[in-house]
Design a protein around this motif. Structure first.
Motif, mmCIF file in Angstrom:
data_model
loop_
_atom_site.group_PDB
_atom_site.id
_atom_site.type_symbol
_atom_site.label_atom_id
_atom_site.label_comp_id
_atom_site.label_asym_id
_atom_site.label_seq_id
_atom_site.Cartn_x
_atom_site.Cartn_y
_atom_site.Cartn_z
ATOM 1 N N ARG A 1 0.883 -1.282 -0.118
ATOM 2 C CA ARG A 1 0.129 0.028 -0.046
ATOM 3 C C ARG A 1 0.907 1.318 -0.015
ATOM 4 N N GLN A 2 1.911 1.214 0.890
ATOM 5 C CA GLN A 2 2.600 2.444 1.108
ATOM 6 C C GLN A 2 3.539 2.717 -0.310
ATOM 7 N N LYS A 3 3.919 1.654 -0.997
ATOM 8 C CA LYS A 3 4.567 1.767 -2.157
ATOM 9 C C LYS A 3 3.910 2.487 -3.285
ATOM 10 N N VAL A 4 2.529 1.964 -3.233
ATOM 11 C CA VAL A 4 1.792 2.422 -4.288
ATOM 12 C C VAL A 4 1.331 3.878 -4.095
ATOM 13 N N TRP A 5 0.962 4.305 -2.898
ATOM 14 C CA TRP A 5 0.496 5.600 -2.115
ATOM 15 C C TRP A 5 1.681 6.500 -2.692
ATOM 16 N N ASP A 6 2.937 6.265 -2.230
ATOM 17 C CA ASP A 6 4.029 7.175 -2.431
ATOM 18 C C ASP A 6 4.355 7.370 -3.980
ATOM 19 N N TYR A 7 4.276 6.173 -4.638
ATOM 20 C CA TYR A 7 4.223 6.477 -6.252
ATOM 21 C C TYR A 7 3.537 7.303 -6.735
ATOM 22 N N ILE A 8 2.193 7.107 -6.575
ATOM 23 C CA ILE A 8 1.019 7.977 -7.077
ATOM 24 C C ILE A 8 1.269 9.446 -6.545
ATOM 25 N N VAL B 1 -8.267 0.696 -11.697
ATOM 26 C CA VAL B 1 -7.221 1.050 -11.006
ATOM 27 C C VAL B 1 -6.217 1.855 -12.097
ATOM 28 N N HIS B 2 -5.463 2.508 -11.749
ATOM 29 C CA HIS B 2 -4.267 3.128 -12.689
ATOM 30 C C HIS B 2 -3.497 2.132 -13.032
ATOM 31 N N ASP B 3 -2.805 1.945 -14.217
ATOM 32 C CA ASP B 3 -1.886 1.326 -14.371
ATOM 33 C C ASP B 3 -0.721 0.889 -13.399
ATOM 34 N N CYS B 4 -0.320 1.753 -12.758
ATOM 35 C CA CYS B 4 0.744 1.629 -11.721
ATOM 36 C C CYS B 4 0.198 0.710 -10.578
ATOM 37 N N GLN B 5 -1.008 0.795 -10.513
ATOM 38 C CA GLN B 5 -1.527 0.116 -9.243
ATOM 39 C C GLN B 5 -1.583 -1.607 -9.536
#
Length: 480
Positions: A17-24, A184-188
């Protein structure tokens, strides 16, 4: 297709979760609300991804669709309404029931359907659906923080989507043929280790992104009902409908033994809960069991009341002495609830422009006004504020006329207005292009003096300060 984000071996759900949130956040891939941490991200391109729901073969065969209330799924709710299918939306945090059935006005226009698909429309155009109602859901659309191409899903960590599905199983609203879709977004889309997924976790059959439609062929089973040992008495107190469902299952002879109340929650969730608690306003004038405590404060309250009235009289006198010719009933609108608190409220005189806080008395009488048109139905004032900040086009004052799909932005001089106009070109919110230009009375004065902005139509308008307060931004309403 290779995932944008690589998940380290041994990562937990919270690590992912943290990795996805930080990246977005780092790549600026989200719209309001920001930051995306502890949320289902409202990613840019959400409407494009949601529109692909109608391309699924299963969609043409469905009659009732359940779509979560998350902001990025607004487009999916609109698609369902436009197809004249039954739209079911879970009640926020399941506080007042399980579903709301959205019923648009008869012969609703596209704009009215857009309103019905927004969070405000869900409140205004819905009727509750209880456990006793016969519901058959053919398609479920959920939000996610992360999802794998194998259909393994991670939400924001509070378990509502999983619990809602389990409750639907218990009331026979879904079965093995019910299709679950996430947007979702592609990065998710990442690789999620299978060992992280438990029996109560909801898996998905399709993933929709702005660029792809992914059929997962998921082999992991979906929840088979409510797993009561995963719940505790605390959760039952927060979600009354769970109590009713538990009683029904107990009568049916099922094991409804609850788990123990945990000593501590996971760190990130605990942080999020703490923030919500600190934002909560203290209740005033509530009847209390301990009369002594109430009486102890009564004198101070009366004194504060009289001081407040004196300040209000003083504020009204100052306003009259300015001679701006504006009159009307003033109230406050809380951004989150959108409801009038009623009564004559003290005028909020703090306004913020490019980091400088100034008194409303210091706003010049002569201003240059920019007209902002094409505002889509359902757009929140706070979303526009965020966009203005991001483009460094924050005005001295913003007058909101959402019902007329427009707003007026007051700037200190023509040069500031010109800079704002340049910054606002190409502004797109909720897949709508907004139109920015000088207000009609000033379109011939680009190189000359600015003028006092004429009063717009007699429609209700909202004037507000663009402050950085996150949740309780008070807005003033005037009836001309």
């Amino acid at each position: 297709m290779e995932p944008v984000l690589r998940i380290n071996p041994g990562a937990t759900k919270w690590d992912i979760r943290q990795k996805v949130w930080d990246y977005i956040e780092e790549k600026n891939l989200a719209n309001f609300p920001r930051p995306v941490h502890n949320r289902i991200p409202n990613f840019k391109g959400a409407f494009t991804a949601c529109a692909k729901v109608s391309e699924l073969q299963v969609f043409t065969q469905t009659a009732e669709v359940k779509v979560d209330p998350d902001k990025p799924l607004e487009g999916a709710r609109l698609v369902v309404l436009q197809a004249q299918k039954t739209l079911l939306v879970p009640t926020p945090r399941l506080r007042t029931g399980l579903f709301n059935k959205i019923i648009p006005p008869q012969g609703a226009s596209k704009e009215q359907l857009r309103m019905c698909s927004s969070s405000q429309g869900v409140k205004e155009f819905s009727v509750p659906v209880g456990l006793d109602d016969k519901v058959k859901v053919d398609l479920v659309v959920v939000g996610s923080v992360a999802v794998s191409e194998k259909g393994l899903r991670i939400g924001k960590g509070e378990g509502y989507a999983d619990m809602e599905y389990g409750m639907m199983v218990s009331m026979a609203a879904v079965n093995e043929s019910t299709v679950v879709v996430t947007v979702v977004h592609d990065c998710q889309v990442v690789d999620i280790p299978e060992e992280l997924i438990e029996s109560h976790d909801l898996t998905v059959d399709y993933i929709l992104t702005p660029t792809r439609v992914i059929k997962t062929n998921c082999q992991s089973p979906k929840p088979q009902g409510i797993i009561w040992t995963k719940l505790d008495t605390e959760k039952l107190e927060k979600i009354p409908i769970l109590k009713k469902l538990r009683a029904l299952e107990e009568q049916a002879g099922k094991d409804v033994t609850l788990g123990a109340v945990p000593g501590a929650t996971e760190p990130v969730l605990q942080t999020g809960q703490h923030k919500r608690q600190t934002r909560r306003r203290p209740r005033q004038n509530t009847q209390q069991d301990a009369e002594g405590e109430y009486k102890q404060n009564s004198k101070q309250e009366k004194k504060a009341e009289s001081e407040q009235k004196a300040r209000q009289r003083s504020a009204r006198a100052r306003k009259d002495s300015r001679g701006d010719g504006r009159r009307g009933t003033e109230g406050e609108i809380g951004e989150r609830g959108g409801e009038k608190s009623g009564g004559h409220m003290k005028e909020n005189c703090l306004e913020e422009s490019r980091g400088e806080v100034m008194s409303q008395r210091k706003i010049p009488q002569i201003v240059t006004t920019v007209y902002l048109g094409g505002i889509p139905a359902g757009l929140r004032v706070s979303e526009l504020k965020t966009a203005l900040r991001e483009r460094e086009a924050v005005p001295l004052r913003l007058t909101w006329q959402g019902a007329q799909h427009r707003a007026f932005l007051d700037y200190s001089d023509p040069q500031a207005a010109e800079q704002a106009l340049e910054a606002l070109q190409g502004l797109c919110l909720n897949e709508h292009n907004l139109q920015a230009e000088l207000a009609k009375s000033q379109r011939g004065k680009r190189s000359g003096m600015s003028s006092r902005r004429p009063r717009p139509s007699s429609a209700p308008k909202i004037k507000m300060a663009l402050s950085d307060t996150k949740d309780d931004i008070n807005e003033k309403t005037e009836q001309q």
